[in-house]
Design a protein around this motif. Structure first.
Motif: not given
Length: 235
Positions: A78, A8, A87, A76, A52, A91
Protein backbone atom coordinates in the motif's frame (compact mmCIF):
# COMPACT_ATOMS: atom_id res chain seq x y z
CA UNK A 1 -9.33 -20.86 5.10
CA UNK A 2 -7.54 -17.72 4.04
CA UNK A 3 -6.20 -15.01 6.34
CA UNK A 4 -5.51 -11.30 6.09
CA UNK A 5 -2.40 -10.44 8.09
CA UNK A 6 -2.46 -6.68 8.59
CA UNK A 7 1.16 -5.55 8.76
CA UNK A 8 1.27 -2.12 7.13
CA UNK A 9 1.40 0.02 10.26
CA UNK A 10 4.10 2.65 10.64
CA UNK A 11 5.07 1.52 14.13
CA UNK A 12 5.50 5.07 15.40
CA UNK A 13 4.95 3.99 19.02
CA UNK A 14 7.82 1.51 18.67
CA UNK A 15 10.51 3.96 17.68
CA UNK A 16 13.50 3.74 17.64
CA UNK A 17 13.06 -0.01 16.99
CA UNK A 18 11.07 0.69 13.81
CA UNK A 19 13.35 3.40 12.42
CA UNK A 20 14.98 0.87 10.09
CA UNK A 21 12.99 -2.33 10.71
CA UNK A 22 9.32 -2.88 9.83
CA UNK A 23 7.17 -3.52 12.89
CA UNK A 24 6.15 -6.96 11.68
CA UNK A 25 9.79 -8.08 11.47
CA UNK A 26 10.77 -7.06 14.98
CA UNK A 27 12.07 -10.20 16.68
CA UNK A 28 10.54 -11.67 19.81
CA UNK A 29 13.14 -13.84 21.49
CA UNK A 30 15.00 -14.01 18.20
CA UNK A 31 12.04 -14.81 15.90
CA UNK A 32 10.38 -12.10 13.76
CA UNK A 33 6.73 -11.71 14.69
CA UNK A 34 5.73 -12.18 11.04
CA UNK A 35 7.42 -15.59 11.11
CA UNK A 36 5.56 -16.45 14.32
CA UNK A 37 2.25 -15.59 12.65
CA UNK A 38 3.00 -17.62 9.51
CA UNK A 39 4.00 -20.58 11.67
CA UNK A 40 0.72 -20.30 13.56
CA UNK A 41 -1.18 -20.18 10.26
CA UNK A 42 0.62 -23.25 8.97
CA UNK A 43 -0.04 -25.16 12.19
CA UNK A 44 -3.79 -24.57 11.89
CA UNK A 45 -4.12 -25.34 8.21
CA UNK A 46 -4.43 -21.79 6.91
CA UNK A 47 -3.05 -22.26 3.42
CA UNK A 48 -3.17 -18.73 1.99
CA UNK A 49 -2.23 -15.46 3.67
CA UNK A 50 -2.42 -11.91 2.32
CA UNK A 51 0.12 -9.61 3.98
CA UNK A 52 -0.25 -5.88 3.43
CA UNK A 53 2.84 -3.68 3.69
CA UNK A 54 3.71 0.00 3.69
CA UNK A 55 6.64 1.11 5.85
CA UNK A 56 9.90 -0.60 4.79
CA UNK A 57 7.90 -2.65 2.28
CA UNK A 58 10.98 -3.83 0.37
CA UNK A 59 12.41 -5.39 3.53
CA UNK A 60 9.18 -7.28 4.17
CA UNK A 61 9.00 -8.52 0.58
CA UNK A 62 12.63 -9.65 0.69
CA UNK A 63 12.01 -11.52 3.93
CA UNK A 64 9.02 -13.34 2.45
CA UNK A 65 10.86 -14.20 -0.77
CA UNK A 66 13.86 -15.73 0.96
CA UNK A 67 12.12 -17.85 3.61
CA UNK A 68 10.07 -21.03 3.32
CA UNK A 69 6.94 -20.54 5.42
CA UNK A 70 4.75 -23.47 4.43
CA UNK A 71 1.88 -21.20 3.36
CA UNK A 72 1.13 -19.34 0.15
CA UNK A 73 1.75 -15.64 0.79
CA UNK A 74 0.40 -12.77 -1.30
CA UNK A 75 2.02 -9.40 -0.61
CA UNK A 76 -0.02 -6.26 -1.17
CA UNK A 77 2.02 -3.06 -0.93
CA UNK A 78 0.00 0.00 0.00
CA UNK A 79 1.85 3.07 -1.21
CA UNK A 80 -0.86 5.02 0.59
CA UNK A 81 -2.40 3.39 3.63
CA UNK A 82 -5.96 2.15 3.17
CA UNK A 83 -6.66 1.53 6.86
CA UNK A 84 -7.50 -1.88 8.32
CA UNK A 85 -10.98 -1.98 6.77
CA UNK A 86 -9.82 -0.41 3.52
CA UNK A 87 -7.35 -3.26 3.02
CA UNK A 88 -10.19 -5.78 3.25
CA UNK A 89 -12.36 -3.78 0.86
CA UNK A 90 -9.58 -3.33 -1.70
CA UNK A 91 -8.86 -7.07 -1.65
CA UNK A 92 -12.40 -8.40 -1.31
CA UNK A 93 -12.06 -10.36 -4.55
CA UNK A 94 -9.32 -12.42 -2.88
CA UNK A 95 -11.92 -13.83 -0.47
CA UNK A 96 -14.99 -13.55 -2.69
CA UNK A 97 -15.57 -17.33 -2.65
CA UNK A 98 -14.82 -17.74 1.07
CA UNK A 99 -17.78 -18.06 3.48
CA UNK A 100 -15.42 -17.01 6.28
CA UNK A 101 -11.82 -15.89 6.65
CA UNK A 102 -9.38 -14.75 9.32
CA UNK A 103 -8.24 -11.20 10.03
CA UNK A 104 -5.08 -10.94 12.14
CA UNK A 105 -3.34 -7.79 13.35
CA UNK A 106 0.35 -8.54 12.94
CA UNK A 107 1.42 -6.66 16.08
CA UNK A 108 -0.50 -9.11 18.27
CA UNK A 109 1.58 -11.88 19.80
CA UNK A 110 -0.32 -15.06 20.63
CA UNK A 111 -0.29 -18.82 20.52
CA UNK A 112 -4.04 -19.23 20.89
CA UNK A 113 -6.04 -22.23 19.68
CA UNK A 114 -7.49 -21.02 16.39
CA UNK A 115 -9.53 -24.19 15.95
CA UNK A 116 -11.42 -23.49 19.17
CA UNK A 117 -12.40 -20.03 17.89
CA UNK A 118 -13.58 -21.47 14.57
CA UNK A 119 -15.75 -23.99 16.41
CA UNK A 120 -17.24 -21.13 18.43
CA UNK A 121 -18.03 -19.05 15.33
CA UNK A 122 -21.65 -19.14 14.16
CA UNK A 123 -22.59 -18.98 10.49
CA UNK A 124 -25.36 -16.50 11.36
CA UNK A 125 -22.95 -13.83 12.59
CA UNK A 126 -21.15 -11.22 10.53
CA UNK A 127 -17.94 -11.72 12.52
CA UNK A 128 -16.53 -13.32 15.62
CA UNK A 129 -14.11 -11.13 17.54
CA UNK A 130 -11.42 -12.50 19.81
CA UNK A 131 -11.52 -10.54 23.07
CA UNK A 132 -9.45 -10.48 26.24
CA UNK A 133 -9.39 -8.63 29.57
CA UNK A 134 -7.16 -5.55 29.73
CA UNK A 135 -6.11 -3.26 32.60
CA UNK A 136 -6.33 -0.10 30.47
CA UNK A 137 -9.62 -0.18 28.52
CA UNK A 138 -9.37 3.52 27.58
CA UNK A 139 -6.61 2.56 25.12
CA UNK A 140 -8.51 -0.25 23.34
CA UNK A 141 -11.58 -1.16 21.36
CA UNK A 142 -13.98 -2.22 24.10
CA UNK A 143 -16.93 -4.58 23.76
CA UNK A 144 -19.96 -5.27 25.91
CA UNK A 145 -21.51 -8.71 25.52
CA UNK A 146 -24.76 -10.48 26.35
CA UNK A 147 -25.08 -13.75 28.23
CA UNK A 148 -24.97 -15.64 24.92
CA UNK A 149 -21.79 -13.86 23.78
CA UNK A 150 -23.44 -11.46 21.32
CA UNK A 151 -21.62 -8.12 21.15
CA UNK A 152 -24.04 -5.41 22.27
CA UNK A 153 -21.64 -2.45 22.16
CA UNK A 154 -18.29 -1.60 20.56
CA UNK A 155 -16.43 1.63 21.27
CA UNK A 156 -12.87 2.39 20.27
CA UNK A 157 -10.85 4.00 23.07
CA UNK A 158 -13.85 5.00 25.21
CA UNK A 159 -13.46 7.79 27.75
CA UNK A 160 -15.75 5.89 30.11
CA UNK A 161 -15.45 2.16 29.34
CA UNK A 162 -18.42 -0.07 30.06
CA UNK A 163 -16.20 -3.15 30.41
CA UNK A 164 -12.58 -4.23 30.26
CA UNK A 165 -13.05 -6.71 27.39
CA UNK A 166 -10.96 -5.54 24.46
CA UNK A 167 -10.89 -6.57 20.82
CA UNK A 168 -7.71 -8.63 20.46
CA UNK A 169 -7.00 -7.93 16.79
CA UNK A 170 -8.05 -11.49 15.88
CA UNK A 171 -11.28 -12.00 13.98
CA UNK A 172 -13.26 -14.46 11.91
CA UNK A 173 -14.86 -12.39 9.17
CA UNK A 174 -17.55 -13.03 6.56
CA UNK A 175 -18.86 -11.34 3.43
CA UNK A 176 -21.25 -9.39 5.67
CA UNK A 177 -18.24 -7.82 7.36
CA UNK A 178 -16.86 -6.60 4.03
CA UNK A 179 -20.29 -5.40 2.92
CA UNK A 180 -20.41 -3.18 6.02
CA UNK A 181 -17.21 -1.30 5.10
CA UNK A 182 -18.11 2.24 4.01
CA UNK A 183 -16.67 3.91 0.97
CA UNK A 184 -13.70 6.12 1.64
CA UNK A 185 -10.00 6.37 0.95
CA UNK A 186 -9.01 5.30 4.47
CA UNK A 187 -11.35 3.23 6.63
CA UNK A 188 -10.70 1.57 9.96
CA UNK A 189 -12.34 -1.58 11.30
CA UNK A 190 -12.58 -0.38 14.90
CA UNK A 191 -13.88 3.11 14.14
CA UNK A 192 -15.87 2.69 10.93
CA UNK A 193 -17.10 -0.91 10.71
CA UNK A 194 -17.40 -2.87 13.95
CA UNK A 195 -19.74 -0.34 15.65
CA UNK A 196 -22.09 -0.78 12.66
CA UNK A 197 -22.29 -4.53 13.28
CA UNK A 198 -23.25 -4.46 16.95
CA UNK A 199 -25.83 -7.18 17.50
CA UNK A 200 -24.49 -9.20 14.55
CA UNK A 201 -21.13 -10.21 16.06
CA UNK A 202 -20.08 -12.63 18.77
CA UNK A 203 -17.17 -12.39 21.20
CA UNK A 204 -14.77 -15.28 21.82
CA UNK A 205 -12.81 -14.93 25.05
CA UNK A 206 -9.12 -15.71 24.58
CA UNK A 207 -7.49 -17.27 27.63
CA UNK A 208 -4.17 -18.16 25.97
CA UNK A 209 -1.11 -15.90 25.97
CA UNK A 210 -1.87 -12.68 24.08
CA UNK A 211 0.01 -9.38 24.03
CA UNK A 212 -0.25 -6.31 21.81
CA UNK A 213 3.40 -5.48 21.15
CA UNK A 214 2.60 -2.10 19.59
CA UNK A 215 4.40 -0.12 22.30
CA UNK A 216 8.02 -0.14 23.42
CA UNK A 217 6.96 -1.20 26.91
CA UNK A 218 4.99 -4.22 25.70
CA UNK A 219 7.55 -5.18 23.06
CA UNK A 220 10.34 -5.24 25.61
CA UNK A 221 8.15 -7.14 28.07
CA UNK A 222 7.47 -9.79 25.43
CA UNK A 223 11.15 -10.71 25.34
CA UNK A 224 10.72 -12.20 28.80
CA UNK A 225 7.06 -13.23 28.88
CA UNK A 226 6.66 -14.93 25.49
CA UNK A 227 6.64 -18.71 26.13
CA UNK A 228 7.22 -19.62 22.50
CA UNK A 229 4.90 -20.98 19.86
CA UNK A 230 3.96 -24.56 20.65
CA UNK A 231 2.13 -25.98 17.67
CA UNK A 232 1.72 -29.50 19.02
CA UNK A 233 -1.80 -28.61 20.18
CA UNK A 234 -2.91 -27.71 16.65
CA UNK A 235 -5.28 -30.27 15.23
Amino acid sequence: MKAFLLAAGLGTRLRPYTDSTPKCLLPVRGVPILEIWLSLCRAYGIGEVLVNTHAHADIVKSFLRTRAHGVQVTVMEERELFGSAGTLRMNRQWVSSEPMFWVFYADVLTRMDLNAMIRFHSAETAATLGVYSVPDPQRCGIVSISSDHVITDFVEKPAQPKSNLAFAGIMVGTQRLIDAIPDGRITDLAYDVLPRLVGSMRAYRISDYLLDIGTVENYEAAQNSWPGLFTESAA
